[in-house]
Design a protein around this motif. Sequence first.
Motif, short mmCIF file in Angstrom:
data_model
loop_
_atom_site.label_atom_id
_atom_site.label_comp_id
_atom_site.label_asym_id
_atom_site.label_seq_id
_atom_site.Cartn_x
_atom_site.Cartn_y
_atom_site.Cartn_z
N UNK A 61 16.17 32.61 41.17
CA UNK A 61 15.55 32.42 42.63
C UNK A 61 16.76 31.86 43.48
N UNK A 62 17.36 32.59 44.43
CA UNK A 62 18.42 31.97 45.03
C UNK A 62 18.37 32.05 46.55
N UNK A 63 19.36 31.35 47.23
CA UNK A 63 19.50 31.76 48.62
C UNK A 63 21.13 32.58 48.77
N UNK A 64 21.01 33.72 49.52
CA UNK A 64 22.33 34.49 49.44
C UNK A 64 22.34 34.83 50.92
N UNK A 65 23.73 35.59 51.39
CA UNK A 65 24.00 35.80 52.34
C UNK A 65 22.88 37.18 53.01
N UNK A 66 22.07 37.17 53.92
CA UNK A 66 21.18 38.04 54.29
C UNK A 66 21.56 39.32 54.63
N UNK A 67 22.70 39.67 54.93
CA UNK A 67 23.21 40.90 55.24
C UNK A 67 23.62 41.55 53.89
#
Length: 198
Positions: free
Chosen positions: A118-124
């Motif tokens: 589970x991670x954060x990534x660039x939304x686009x």
Amino acid sequence: ADPELSYWAGFTFDWESSTVKMVANSAVNETFMEDLLNMELHPGRALRGGPPEPRKGAAEAHAAATHEAQRRWCKGSTGANETILFTANASAKQVAMLACEAHYGVGQCKVGRCGGFTYYYRSSAKSCACSKAVGEYEWVFRNDGHQTVGSDYSALSKTSVAGDSLFTRRKAALGCSTDAWELVYADLGDCRVAPAPG
């Protein structure tokens, strides 16, 4: 010790010059001193404030020290050439979000999941897709059992992240090959004490 003596031992007041002089190394009630320094004092006027609170017990002192430690500011790296500041009690998810937003911009990141990561990534950008563009970063804040950095894309991925639940990875190659992902920073969330932001 007499609390009144402790109370008055922290400072001396010069009535002629109307100045307050601190006595070095004295434990003084800071609220009282602030009140005192903000007052226009004249002989005979009652002083606001009061004696300091009784000395804290060991349990209270430990709790206060723990609270103070949690308020420490930490300086860390995003793994993508930016520096972030976060408190020592920040969660892994909070650190990952700060790192992503430091790189891509505030409001430009969202949570994704691929396999056990589970991670954060660039939304686009794409998430959990072999066609994800080379060079895209992800800030993993949860690892549910994956042993290598790209094992959600390829079982033959090599770089170990066993036991690591907070790290930065970058898409290094097209597709879902064994080297599709590279580990760029294994110590995301590592706390190096820093001064509080001004």
